[in-house]
Design a protein around this motif. Structure first.
Motif, mmCIF file in Angstrom:
data_model
loop_
_atom_site.group_PDB
_atom_site.id
_atom_site.type_symbol
_atom_site.label_atom_id
_atom_site.label_comp_id
_atom_site.label_asym_id
_atom_site.label_seq_id
_atom_site.Cartn_x
_atom_site.Cartn_y
_atom_site.Cartn_z
ATOM 1 N N GLU A 143 0.786 -0.966 0.194
ATOM 2 C CA GLU A 143 0.111 0.135 0.094
ATOM 3 C C GLU A 143 0.813 1.087 0.047
ATOM 4 O O GLU A 143 0.502 2.298 -0.645
ATOM 5 C CB GLU A 143 -0.887 0.068 1.242
ATOM 6 C CG GLU A 143 -1.852 -1.072 1.090
ATOM 7 C CD GLU A 143 -1.489 -2.343 1.769
ATOM 8 O OE1 GLU A 143 -0.384 -2.621 1.960
ATOM 9 O OE2 GLU A 143 -2.349 -3.393 1.808
ATOM 10 N N GLN A 144 2.136 1.277 0.736
ATOM 11 C CA GLN A 144 2.779 2.369 0.848
ATOM 12 C C GLN A 144 3.510 2.561 -0.492
ATOM 13 O O GLN A 144 3.613 3.843 -0.893
ATOM 14 C CB GLN A 144 3.927 1.968 1.938
ATOM 15 C CG GLN A 144 4.847 3.305 2.362
ATOM 16 C CD GLN A 144 4.392 4.347 3.263
ATOM 17 O OE1 GLN A 144 3.131 4.175 3.689
ATOM 18 N NE2 GLN A 144 4.998 5.356 3.468
ATOM 19 N N THR A 194 -3.563 -6.052 -6.517
ATOM 20 C CA THR A 194 -3.255 -4.950 -5.359
ATOM 21 C C THR A 194 -3.342 -3.614 -5.325
ATOM 22 O O THR A 194 -3.800 -2.835 -4.761
ATOM 23 C CB THR A 194 -1.707 -5.174 -4.805
ATOM 24 O OG1 THR A 194 -1.423 -6.608 -4.419
ATOM 25 C CG2 THR A 194 -1.432 -4.526 -3.551
ATOM 26 N N ARG A 222 -7.094 -2.865 -5.397
ATOM 27 C CA ARG A 222 -7.600 -2.894 -3.899
ATOM 28 C C ARG A 222 -7.041 -1.583 -3.380
ATOM 29 O O ARG A 222 -7.967 -0.908 -2.473
ATOM 30 C CB ARG A 222 -7.012 -4.177 -3.226
ATOM 31 C CG ARG A 222 -7.387 -4.164 -1.696
ATOM 32 C CD ARG A 222 -6.853 -5.306 -1.088
ATOM 33 N NE ARG A 222 -5.202 -5.672 -1.305
ATOM 34 C CZ ARG A 222 -4.557 -5.129 -0.450
ATOM 35 N NH1 ARG A 222 -4.981 -4.312 0.291
ATOM 36 N NH2 ARG A 222 -3.150 -5.371 -0.808
ATOM 37 N N VAL A 223 -5.832 -1.192 -3.437
ATOM 38 C CA VAL A 223 -5.139 0.132 -2.938
ATOM 39 C C VAL A 223 -6.148 1.291 -3.242
ATOM 40 O O VAL A 223 -6.473 2.223 -2.669
ATOM 41 C CB VAL A 223 -3.825 0.217 -2.946
ATOM 42 C CG1 VAL A 223 -3.524 1.521 -2.603
ATOM 43 C CG2 VAL A 223 -3.216 -0.717 -2.163
#
Length: 226
Positions: A149-150, A192, A195-196
């Protein structure tokens, strides 16, 4: 925009007067590439310097496990291909057109001659190379230390700096790269990234409208993820 005005708008040549700019553009040759066309191949012999006059490209390398890793995305006024001309080695990365793209090119002998004639260009070139090294260092640190995420948020911050337009604290990024390209920049998967993105939208950090991504309250977003 004609060649002279384009070149004068590039930071690399910003200190030159118009007569000097004309001397440089007279040596330049225009080329056109189609979307997804390979412009440069890693390890190939480098004899040409490129300035983007229209369109965009991605700079990539292949990881040991065969994944594409995107090092940078460049747009109008950016340049590439200089490293192989300076050290005489092969190309350090692949370059692929993200859209129909036009470039202005200089051959190695002309490029080196211009650096000798106009030392200020060499100084600007060193500054740009230093900036790219810093970005690379940050990317390496991000890939090794941060969660997915970062890393995705940091990619968005980088795209905002390179491609975004800021107004009243909000940054708008037109033609945001595809989710797979963002995943390749962040060292993660397209799923991903999706999703983020959804999570960032739910938290009211971003808004997506087709190929446009808007970062609301850019300063707060930056503080949250850096």
């Amino acid at each position: 925009m004609n060649k002279d005005k384009l070149i004068q708008s590039v930071p690399l040549f910003s200190d030159l007067n118009m007569p000097s700019v004309k001397k440089i553009t007279e040596r330049m040759v225009a080329r056109t590439y189609n979307k997804e066309q390979m412009i440069l191949v890693e390890e190939s012999l480098g004899e040409t310097f490129f300035i983007l006059s229209e369109g965009s490209v991605k700079i990539t390398r292949m990881s040991d496990d065969g994944r594409e890793v995107i090092l940078a995305i460049l747009g109008e006024g950016d340049f590439f291909g200089e490293m192989a001309l300076l050290d005489g080695e092969g190309r350090s990365a692949n370059v692929v057109a993200l859209a129909d793209t036009q470039v202005l090119t200089l051959q190695r002998s002309d490029f080196l001659d211009i650096l000798e004639q106009f030392p200020k260009i060499a100084i600007h070139l060193l500054k740009e190379l230093t900036t790219r090294i810093r970005y690379s260092d940050q990317q390496i640190e991000s890939l090794s230390l941060s969660g997915a995420e970062q890393r995705i948020a940091m990619v968005l911050l980088r795209l905002a700096e390179e491609m975004g337009q800021i107004k009243e604290g909000t940054v708008t990024i037109e033609n945001i790269p595809f989710q797979q390209d963002v995943a390749n920049m962040a060292g993660t998967s397209r799923e991903t990234v999706s999703r983020v993105y959804k999570m960032l939208e739910e938290k009211n950090y971003i808004i997506r409208k087709g190929k446009t991504l808007i970062i609301k309250e850019f300063t707060i977003f930056s503080r949250q993820f850096t």
